[in-house]
Design a protein around this motif. Structure first.
Motif, mmCIF file in Angstrom:
data_model
loop_
_atom_site.group_PDB
_atom_site.id
_atom_site.type_symbol
_atom_site.label_atom_id
_atom_site.label_comp_id
_atom_site.label_asym_id
_atom_site.label_seq_id
_atom_site.Cartn_x
_atom_site.Cartn_y
_atom_site.Cartn_z
ATOM 1 N N LEU A 103 0.828 -1.202 0.000
ATOM 2 C CA LEU A 103 0.000 0.000 0.000
ATOM 3 C C LEU A 103 0.866 1.257 0.000
ATOM 4 C CD1 LEU A 103 -2.949 1.083 0.098
ATOM 5 C CD2 LEU A 103 -2.499 1.485 2.509
ATOM 6 N N SER A 104 1.983 1.217 0.701
ATOM 7 C CA SER A 104 2.869 2.368 0.744
ATOM 8 C C SER A 104 3.354 2.743 -0.651
ATOM 9 C CB SER A 104 4.059 2.070 1.660
ATOM 10 O OG SER A 104 4.945 3.147 1.682
ATOM 11 N N VAL A 105 3.738 1.751 -1.443
ATOM 12 C CA VAL A 105 4.181 1.981 -2.817
ATOM 13 C C VAL A 105 3.018 2.488 -3.660
ATOM 14 C CG1 VAL A 105 5.083 0.865 -4.904
ATOM 15 C CG2 VAL A 105 6.029 0.284 -2.657
ATOM 16 N N LEU A 106 1.869 1.863 -3.498
ATOM 17 C CA LEU A 106 0.677 2.248 -4.239
ATOM 18 C C LEU A 106 0.297 3.700 -3.935
ATOM 19 C CD1 LEU A 106 -2.408 0.021 -4.618
ATOM 20 C CD2 LEU A 106 -2.714 2.330 -3.823
ATOM 21 N N MET A 107 0.316 4.069 -2.651
ATOM 22 C CA MET A 107 -0.048 5.427 -2.233
ATOM 23 C C MET A 107 0.934 6.449 -2.780
ATOM 24 S SD MET A 107 -2.866 5.357 -0.711
ATOM 25 C CE MET A 107 -2.841 7.054 -0.217
ATOM 26 N N LYS A 108 2.207 6.104 -2.808
ATOM 27 C CA LYS A 108 3.208 7.032 -3.340
ATOM 28 C C LYS A 108 2.877 7.376 -4.784
ATOM 29 C CE LYS A 108 8.109 7.693 -4.133
ATOM 30 N NZ LYS A 108 9.379 7.069 -4.362
ATOM 31 N N GLY A 109 2.514 6.372 -5.563
ATOM 32 C CA GLY A 109 2.126 6.605 -6.953
ATOM 33 C C GLY A 109 0.875 7.452 -7.082
ATOM 34 N N GLU B 163 1.827 11.054 -6.222
ATOM 35 C CA GLU B 163 2.592 11.657 -7.319
ATOM 36 C C GLU B 163 1.703 11.992 -8.510
ATOM 37 O OE1 GLU B 163 5.722 8.842 -8.102
ATOM 38 O OE2 GLU B 163 6.859 9.456 -6.324
ATOM 39 N N ARG B 164 0.679 11.194 -8.707
ATOM 40 C CA ARG B 164 -0.255 11.411 -9.817
ATOM 41 C C ARG B 164 -1.293 12.490 -9.493
ATOM 42 N NH1 ARG B 164 -3.685 6.546 -12.610
ATOM 43 N NH2 ARG B 164 -4.857 7.901 -14.009
ATOM 44 N N GLY B 165 -1.318 12.944 -8.244
ATOM 45 C CA GLY B 165 -2.255 13.990 -7.844
ATOM 46 C C GLY B 165 -3.661 13.498 -7.574
ATOM 47 N N LEU B 166 -3.792 12.204 -7.275
ATOM 48 C CA LEU B 166 -5.111 11.637 -7.022
ATOM 49 C C LEU B 166 -5.480 11.629 -5.548
ATOM 50 C CD1 LEU B 166 -4.994 8.697 -9.582
ATOM 51 C CD2 LEU B 166 -6.147 10.922 -9.821
ATOM 52 N N VAL B 167 -4.483 11.638 -4.685
ATOM 53 C CA VAL B 167 -4.738 11.702 -3.239
ATOM 54 C C VAL B 167 -3.765 12.694 -2.612
ATOM 55 C CG1 VAL B 167 -5.633 9.327 -3.028
ATOM 56 C CG2 VAL B 167 -3.206 9.773 -2.652
ATOM 57 N N PRO C 30 -5.252 9.416 15.396
ATOM 58 C CA PRO C 30 -5.061 8.867 16.739
ATOM 59 C C PRO C 30 -3.978 7.796 16.836
ATOM 60 C CG PRO C 30 -7.246 8.318 15.881
ATOM 61 C CD PRO C 30 -6.595 9.233 14.890
ATOM 62 N N ARG C 31 -3.700 7.100 15.742
ATOM 63 C CA ARG C 31 -2.653 6.064 15.765
ATOM 64 C C ARG C 31 -1.387 6.547 15.077
ATOM 65 N NH1 ARG C 31 -7.081 2.012 13.784
ATOM 66 N NH2 ARG C 31 -7.127 3.749 12.384
ATOM 67 N N ARG C 32 -1.262 7.854 14.975
ATOM 68 C CA ARG C 32 -0.086 8.503 14.412
ATOM 69 C C ARG C 32 0.092 8.235 12.926
ATOM 70 N NH1 ARG C 32 4.720 8.831 18.531
ATOM 71 N NH2 ARG C 32 5.583 9.438 16.559
ATOM 72 N N GLU C 33 -0.990 7.839 12.257
ATOM 73 C CA GLU C 33 -0.947 7.632 10.818
ATOM 74 C C GLU C 33 -1.504 8.875 10.139
ATOM 75 O OE1 GLU C 33 -2.043 3.785 9.076
ATOM 76 O OE2 GLU C 33 -2.788 3.321 11.057
ATOM 77 N N LEU C 34 -0.990 9.154 8.967
ATOM 78 C CA LEU C 34 -1.503 10.276 8.192
ATOM 79 C C LEU C 34 -2.680 9.805 7.340
ATOM 80 C CD1 LEU C 34 1.811 11.937 6.966
ATOM 81 C CD2 LEU C 34 0.413 12.537 8.945
ATOM 82 N N ALA C 35 -3.831 10.441 7.509
ATOM 83 C CA ALA C 35 -5.005 10.109 6.698
ATOM 84 C C ALA C 35 -4.788 10.649 5.287
ATOM 85 C CB ALA C 35 -6.252 10.714 7.322
ATOM 86 N N VAL C 36 -5.452 10.055 4.329
ATOM 87 C CA VAL C 36 -5.362 10.498 2.944
ATOM 88 C C VAL C 36 -6.759 10.836 2.436
ATOM 89 C CG1 VAL C 36 -3.235 9.277 2.359
ATOM 90 C CG2 VAL C 36 -5.396 8.103 2.159
ATOM 91 N N GLN C 37 -6.812 11.753 1.479
ATOM 92 C CA GLN C 37 -8.088 12.173 0.906
ATOM 93 C C GLN C 37 -7.984 12.231 -0.608
ATOM 94 O OE1 GLN C 37 -8.773 15.924 2.836
ATOM 95 N NE2 GLN C 37 -9.782 14.956 4.566
ATOM 96 N N LEU C 38 -9.125 12.014 -1.260
ATOM 97 C CA LEU C 38 -9.177 12.082 -2.714
ATOM 98 C C LEU C 38 -9.156 13.520 -3.196
ATOM 99 C CD1 LEU C 38 -12.024 9.573 -3.644
ATOM 100 C CD2 LEU C 38 -9.571 9.206 -3.778
ATOM 101 N N THR C 39 -8.557 13.730 -4.350
ATOM 102 C CA THR C 39 -8.645 15.021 -5.024
ATOM 103 C C THR C 39 -9.885 14.988 -5.926
ATOM 104 O OG1 THR C 39 -7.319 14.280 -6.900
ATOM 105 C CG2 THR C 39 -6.130 15.264 -5.017
ATOM 106 N N GLU C 40 -10.261 16.123 -6.457
ATOM 107 C CA GLU C 40 -11.408 16.179 -7.374
ATOM 108 C C GLU C 40 -11.148 15.348 -8.623
ATOM 109 O OE1 GLU C 40 -14.512 17.265 -6.856
ATOM 110 O OE2 GLU C 40 -13.753 17.585 -4.814
#
Length: 147
Positions: free
Chosen positions: A68-74, A77-81, A89-99
């Motif tokens: 997932l880490s590799v997938l998220m990096k892509g 970089e593509r500007g999708l998240v 709360p668990r010290r993880e960074l949440a991710v959000q979708l772009t338009e």
């Protein structure tokens, strides 16, 4: 091998073969959008569960956290998240979708639905419901430790 054992074995093989073909067809359908099935699942999960953590995304996408880490990096970089700047709360960074990702997921939903509909095209609605119910029962039996 007893008849029930043979039939159960064949069902397991057919489920695995079907899953493999389904995954391949879905990857083919998503390829023109520049997406793989794991990327699509990640984006679709974020659409349904905004702010999901990496752990949640890995669990829902049936991938390891490393994958997932590799997938998220892509996807970043593509500007999708975009990643939140503040840890949860668990010290993880949440991710959000772009338009841009929202529009892409909408098109991807249609492509994935088309593949799923093709898979069940030879079943009437009652047969499709019976198959779904039977697969739910099989999954639940395995989750309960009955196999």
């Amino acid at each position: 091998m007893a008849v029930r054992d043979q039939v159960s074995f064949e069902i397991g093989q057919l489920v695995k073969e079907t899953q493999s073909v389904l995954r391949g067809r879905m990857d083919e359908a998503l390829r023109p959008l520049g997406l793989t099935m794991p990327q699509y699942v990640c984006l679709a999960t974020l659409l349904e569960h905004p702010g999901a953590t990496s752990s949640e995304l890995a669990r829902r996408g049936y991938v390891t956290r490393q994958t997932l880490s590799v997938l998220m990096k892509g996807l970043v970089e593509r500007g999708l998240v975009v990643r939140s700047e503040h840890p949860g709360p668990r010290r993880e960074l949440a991710v959000q979708l772009t338009e841009e990702a929202r529009a892409l997921v909408s098109e991807a939903h249609g492509r994935v639905a088309g593949v799923a509909n093709a898979m069940t095209a030879h079943l009437d609605p009652a047969q499709a419901e019976q198959l779904r119910d039977a697969l739910v029962s099989c999954r639940d039996a395995l989750l309960a430790g009955n196999g």
